[in-house]
Motif scaffolding. Sequence first.
Motif, PDB file in Angstrom:
ATOM      1  N   LEU A 101       0.822  -1.212   0.000  1.00  0.00           N
ATOM      2  CA  LEU A 101       0.000   0.000   0.000  1.00  0.00           C
ATOM      3  C   LEU A 101       0.858   1.266   0.000  1.00  0.00           C
ATOM      4  CD1 LEU A 101      -2.639  -1.143   2.649  1.00  0.00           C
ATOM      5  CD2 LEU A 101      -2.844  -1.216   0.159  1.00  0.00           C
ATOM      6  N   PHE A 102       1.881   1.280   0.847  1.00  0.00           N
ATOM      7  CA  PHE A 102       2.797   2.423   0.875  1.00  0.00           C
ATOM      8  C   PHE A 102       4.095   2.010   1.563  1.00  0.00           C
ATOM      9  CE2 PHE A 102       0.388   2.700   4.801  1.00  0.00           C
ATOM     10  CZ  PHE A 102       1.311   3.071   5.759  1.00  0.00           C
ATOM     11  N   THR A 103       5.131   2.783   1.307  1.00  0.00           N
ATOM     12  CA  THR A 103       6.420   2.578   1.973  1.00  0.00           C
ATOM     13  C   THR A 103       6.838   3.891   2.620  1.00  0.00           C
ATOM     14  OG1 THR A 103       7.681   3.153  -0.005  1.00  0.00           O
ATOM     15  CG2 THR A 103       7.111   0.832   0.291  1.00  0.00           C
ATOM     16  N   TYR A 104       7.668   3.786   3.643  1.00  0.00           N
ATOM     17  CA  TYR A 104       8.202   5.004   4.270  1.00  0.00           C
ATOM     18  C   TYR A 104       9.596   4.727   4.821  1.00  0.00           C
ATOM     19  CZ  TYR A 104       6.495   2.876   8.620  1.00  0.00           C
ATOM     20  OH  TYR A 104       6.259   2.026   9.666  1.00  0.00           O
ATOM     21  N   GLU A 105      10.380   5.792   4.934  1.00  0.00           N
ATOM     22  CA  GLU A 105      11.773   5.701   5.356  1.00  0.00           C
ATOM     23  C   GLU A 105      11.881   5.988   6.849  1.00  0.00           C
ATOM     24  OE1 GLU A 105      16.078   7.896   4.403  1.00  0.00           O
ATOM     25  OE2 GLU A 105      14.187   8.678   3.576  1.00  0.00           O
ATOM     26  N   ASP A 106      12.651   5.137   7.531  1.00  0.00           N
ATOM     27  CA  ASP A 106      12.984   5.386   8.939  1.00  0.00           C
ATOM     28  C   ASP A 106      14.300   6.153   8.945  1.00  0.00           C
ATOM     29  OD1 ASP A 106      13.777   5.332  11.597  1.00  0.00           O
ATOM     30  OD2 ASP A 106      12.836   3.375  11.945  1.00  0.00           O
ATOM     31  N   LYS A 107      14.211   7.461   9.145  1.00  0.00           N
ATOM     32  CA  LYS A 107      15.399   8.301   9.013  1.00  0.00           C
ATOM     33  C   LYS A 107      16.423   8.056  10.108  1.00  0.00           C
ATOM     34  CE  LYS A 107      13.571  11.921   6.092  1.00  0.00           C
ATOM     35  NZ  LYS A 107      13.517  13.372   5.817  1.00  0.00           N
ATOM     36  N   ALA A 108      16.001   7.559  11.239  1.00  0.00           N
ATOM     37  CA  ALA A 108      16.967   7.208  12.279  1.00  0.00           C
ATOM     38  C   ALA A 108      17.847   6.061  11.802  1.00  0.00           C
ATOM     39  CB  ALA A 108      16.244   6.832  13.565  1.00  0.00           C
TER      40      ALA A 108
END
Length: 392
Positions: free
Chosen positions: A92-99
């Motif tokens: 459905l969607f992806t997101y970046e874990d900036k940590a």
Amino acid sequence: MKKKWMIGIVIGIVAIVGITVAINMAQPKQNISKEPKDDGIEYFTLPDVDQVYINGVVTPDQTEAFTMKENLDSNPEIKVNNGDVVEADTVLFTYEDKAVTKEMEEGNRGINKGYTQRGNAIVKRDRDLANVKAETATNPETGETVTSDTTAAKNDIRNAAQDTIDSIDQDIQSLNDQVVALAEKQYTSVTAKFKGRVSIPEVKEANAPVLRLTSEGFYIAGKVNEKDLSKIKLDQKADIKVVSNGNTATGKIAFIDDNPPDVSANDAEGGGMGGSTGMSSYLVKVSLDSLEGIKNGYHVQSTINLSNELVKIPTEAIHEDGDKKYVLVNDFGSVIRREVVLGEVEGKNTTVQSGLESADKIIVSSKKEVKEGDILENNDSTGEQGGGVESK
């Protein structure tokens, strides 16, 4: 003589007026009223049947709101579109874990630093090897010039340098393994757990979900009070009507909760749910035979007939619209349409399995055309047949 003649005329007129008034007073008074318009409608009225009404809302079988982990400042990359129907396991969607990305960057810097140190160690080794010089001396006995062996010294330099390089390589490998492991966590892919329709909020509010997934299957979530709870049972047929537009459907009772929702202390003191009705309410789920004309969130009323008897109506009253059958009903002066599920035809009558309500006033025939939405000026029928029922 003329005066006497005039007096006689006046007396005659008065006498005529008096006689007329007397005659009118002697006759009974009549009420003059406009005759109601005769539509020439013949009705068939259904008998009163004991029924239970369940008010509820059309609810998805499954629904889920998808959110990201807290304290993330990255924007999701949505892989689907609003209104898409997706299968289970669809991304459905992806997101970046900036940590995690920051840790990877630190790891990569450590790796680059390690390669620099490794290169420096090799340069130092080669320089040290180049600086190793052989020493010469003259043999006093033979007078020959003897050159010393530098192999041992060079081996010592090589071994020391290799130990340093090996240590650096281990550090580089360790950092590389960490970066590879972090890469698996850097981007999170969120997938659908079931088949459903995607809904993406137009306005992105704080703490709002990225999107929602709603199953295409629906049921009716309703409530029944404690008075009617004992009257209903699983698999009982239900006639369903959408409150807003009058559309109809059929279904059956799929679940009855034996326990009422938790009540507060104030409700308990008031004698039940809300304290005002004096009765508890119990959750009831009604399944739907068809989803045609049904939408998520519609308010509906489900009618459960408690009688096991089938209603017979005149076949003449039944109309067709494609593959649908319906009758017209006089609903307090307005003509409405009720879609019906029919049974067997017996002579001039047909049994109705569902779609009608208790005491419905069905239009059998009329002198002029009557259609859905008409307002009837005269609600009294020119002829009315009594309702009838038949045991199964």
